[in-house]
Design an enzyme around this catalytic site. Structure first.
Site, mmCIF file in Angstrom:
data_model
loop_
_atom_site.group_PDB
_atom_site.id
_atom_site.type_symbol
_atom_site.label_atom_id
_atom_site.label_comp_id
_atom_site.label_asym_id
_atom_site.label_seq_id
_atom_site.Cartn_x
_atom_site.Cartn_y
_atom_site.Cartn_z
ATOM 1 N N HIS A 95 38.360 -71.129 -10.725
ATOM 2 C CA HIS A 95 37.500 -71.702 -9.701
ATOM 3 C C HIS A 95 36.062 -71.460 -10.167
ATOM 4 C CE1 HIS A 95 40.815 -71.060 -6.361
ATOM 5 N NE2 HIS A 95 41.218 -71.817 -7.372
ATOM 6 N N TYR A 120 30.791 -79.873 -29.261
ATOM 7 C CA TYR A 120 31.784 -78.833 -28.967
ATOM 8 C C TYR A 120 32.553 -79.095 -27.685
ATOM 9 C CZ TYR A 120 30.564 -76.529 -33.151
ATOM 10 O OH TYR A 120 30.403 -76.280 -34.480
#
Ligand SMILES: [Zn+2]
Length: 225
Positions: A95, A120
């Site tokens: 979360h 990336y």
């Protein structure tokens, strides 16, 4: 790696994620698929910062608890992603603040929740799907993940958080971190007209690094209509 080594690894990465504020309280969970088809998964109501290797839930290949504490209630998320991505060995669900924030913005494309901001992000997280909001525990969320047909290794659950699969726990953790940091960049730059990677720059990454991006499946000769 031995099962005891894998248990230690879950605890070590869990603590690292928790201590950097990437998942608060007892939120978030981690699972690993074992060679015998069974799983190791973090227990329900356990903080990722304070896991005990001996109490990690050990499930058999049918999902039955063999040892350890009762597993996380979010197992259906993990099962659905393993089912649709055969090569996945580990899944991380957090979360994490910026990724959750991203899911609530009106402009988010459910088949590319983030633009190509950095190499990336594309190399680690790939592209990211967004599935709609479901009440915690609603089995329909698993159907929504299966509906992505395994094309995405990183999925955002609206108003909830990311679920990311990898070939190893390290791969899944690094991809989740890259997704969170890219969501943070997006929020920092939102409405500032930033320059994202161009389609040519993305194609160059796909070719050079052999990236498996859903948006590029349509350019490999297969027609998905
Ligand atoms: Zn959750």
């Amino acid at each position: 790696m031995s099962e005891s080594g894998l248990r230690e690894e879950i605890c070590r990465y869990g603590r690292s994620l928790f201590e950097r504020g990437l998942t608060p309280g007892s939120s978030g969970n981690i699972s690993l698929r074992l060679d015998d088809g069974g799983w190791l998964v973090t227990p329900t109501n356990a903080s990722l910062g304070f896991l005990d290797p001996a109490r990690i839930s050990r499930l058999d290949s049918a999902g039955r608890l063999v040892s350890g504490d009762k597993p996380t209630k979010e197992i259906p998320l993990h099962a659905a992603l393993y089912e649709s991505r055969g090569s996945a060995r580990a899944i991380v669900h957090l979360h994490s603040t910026h990724a959750v924030a991203l899911t609530m913005l009106p402009e988010i494309d459910p088949r590319a929740a983030l633009p190509p901001m950095t190499p990336y992000y594309l190399m680690r997280a790939g592209e990211t799907a967004l599935v709609p909001y479901y009440r915690p525990g609603d089995p329909a969320v698993a159907d929504a993940i299966r509906g992505l047909a395994g094309k995405y290794s990183s999925v955002l659950l609206a108003n909830h958080g990311p679920v990311v699969a990898g070939d190893s726990l390290e791969v899944a953790v690094f991809a989740t971190e890259e997704l969170e940091e890219t969501a943070r960049l997006y929020l920092l730059l939102r409405n500032l007209n930033p320059r994202y990677l161009t389609p040519d720059q993305v194609s160059d990454l796909v070719q050079t690094f052999g990236l498996d991006l859903p948006s590029h499946h349509d350019h490999d000769g297969h027609d998905h209509g």
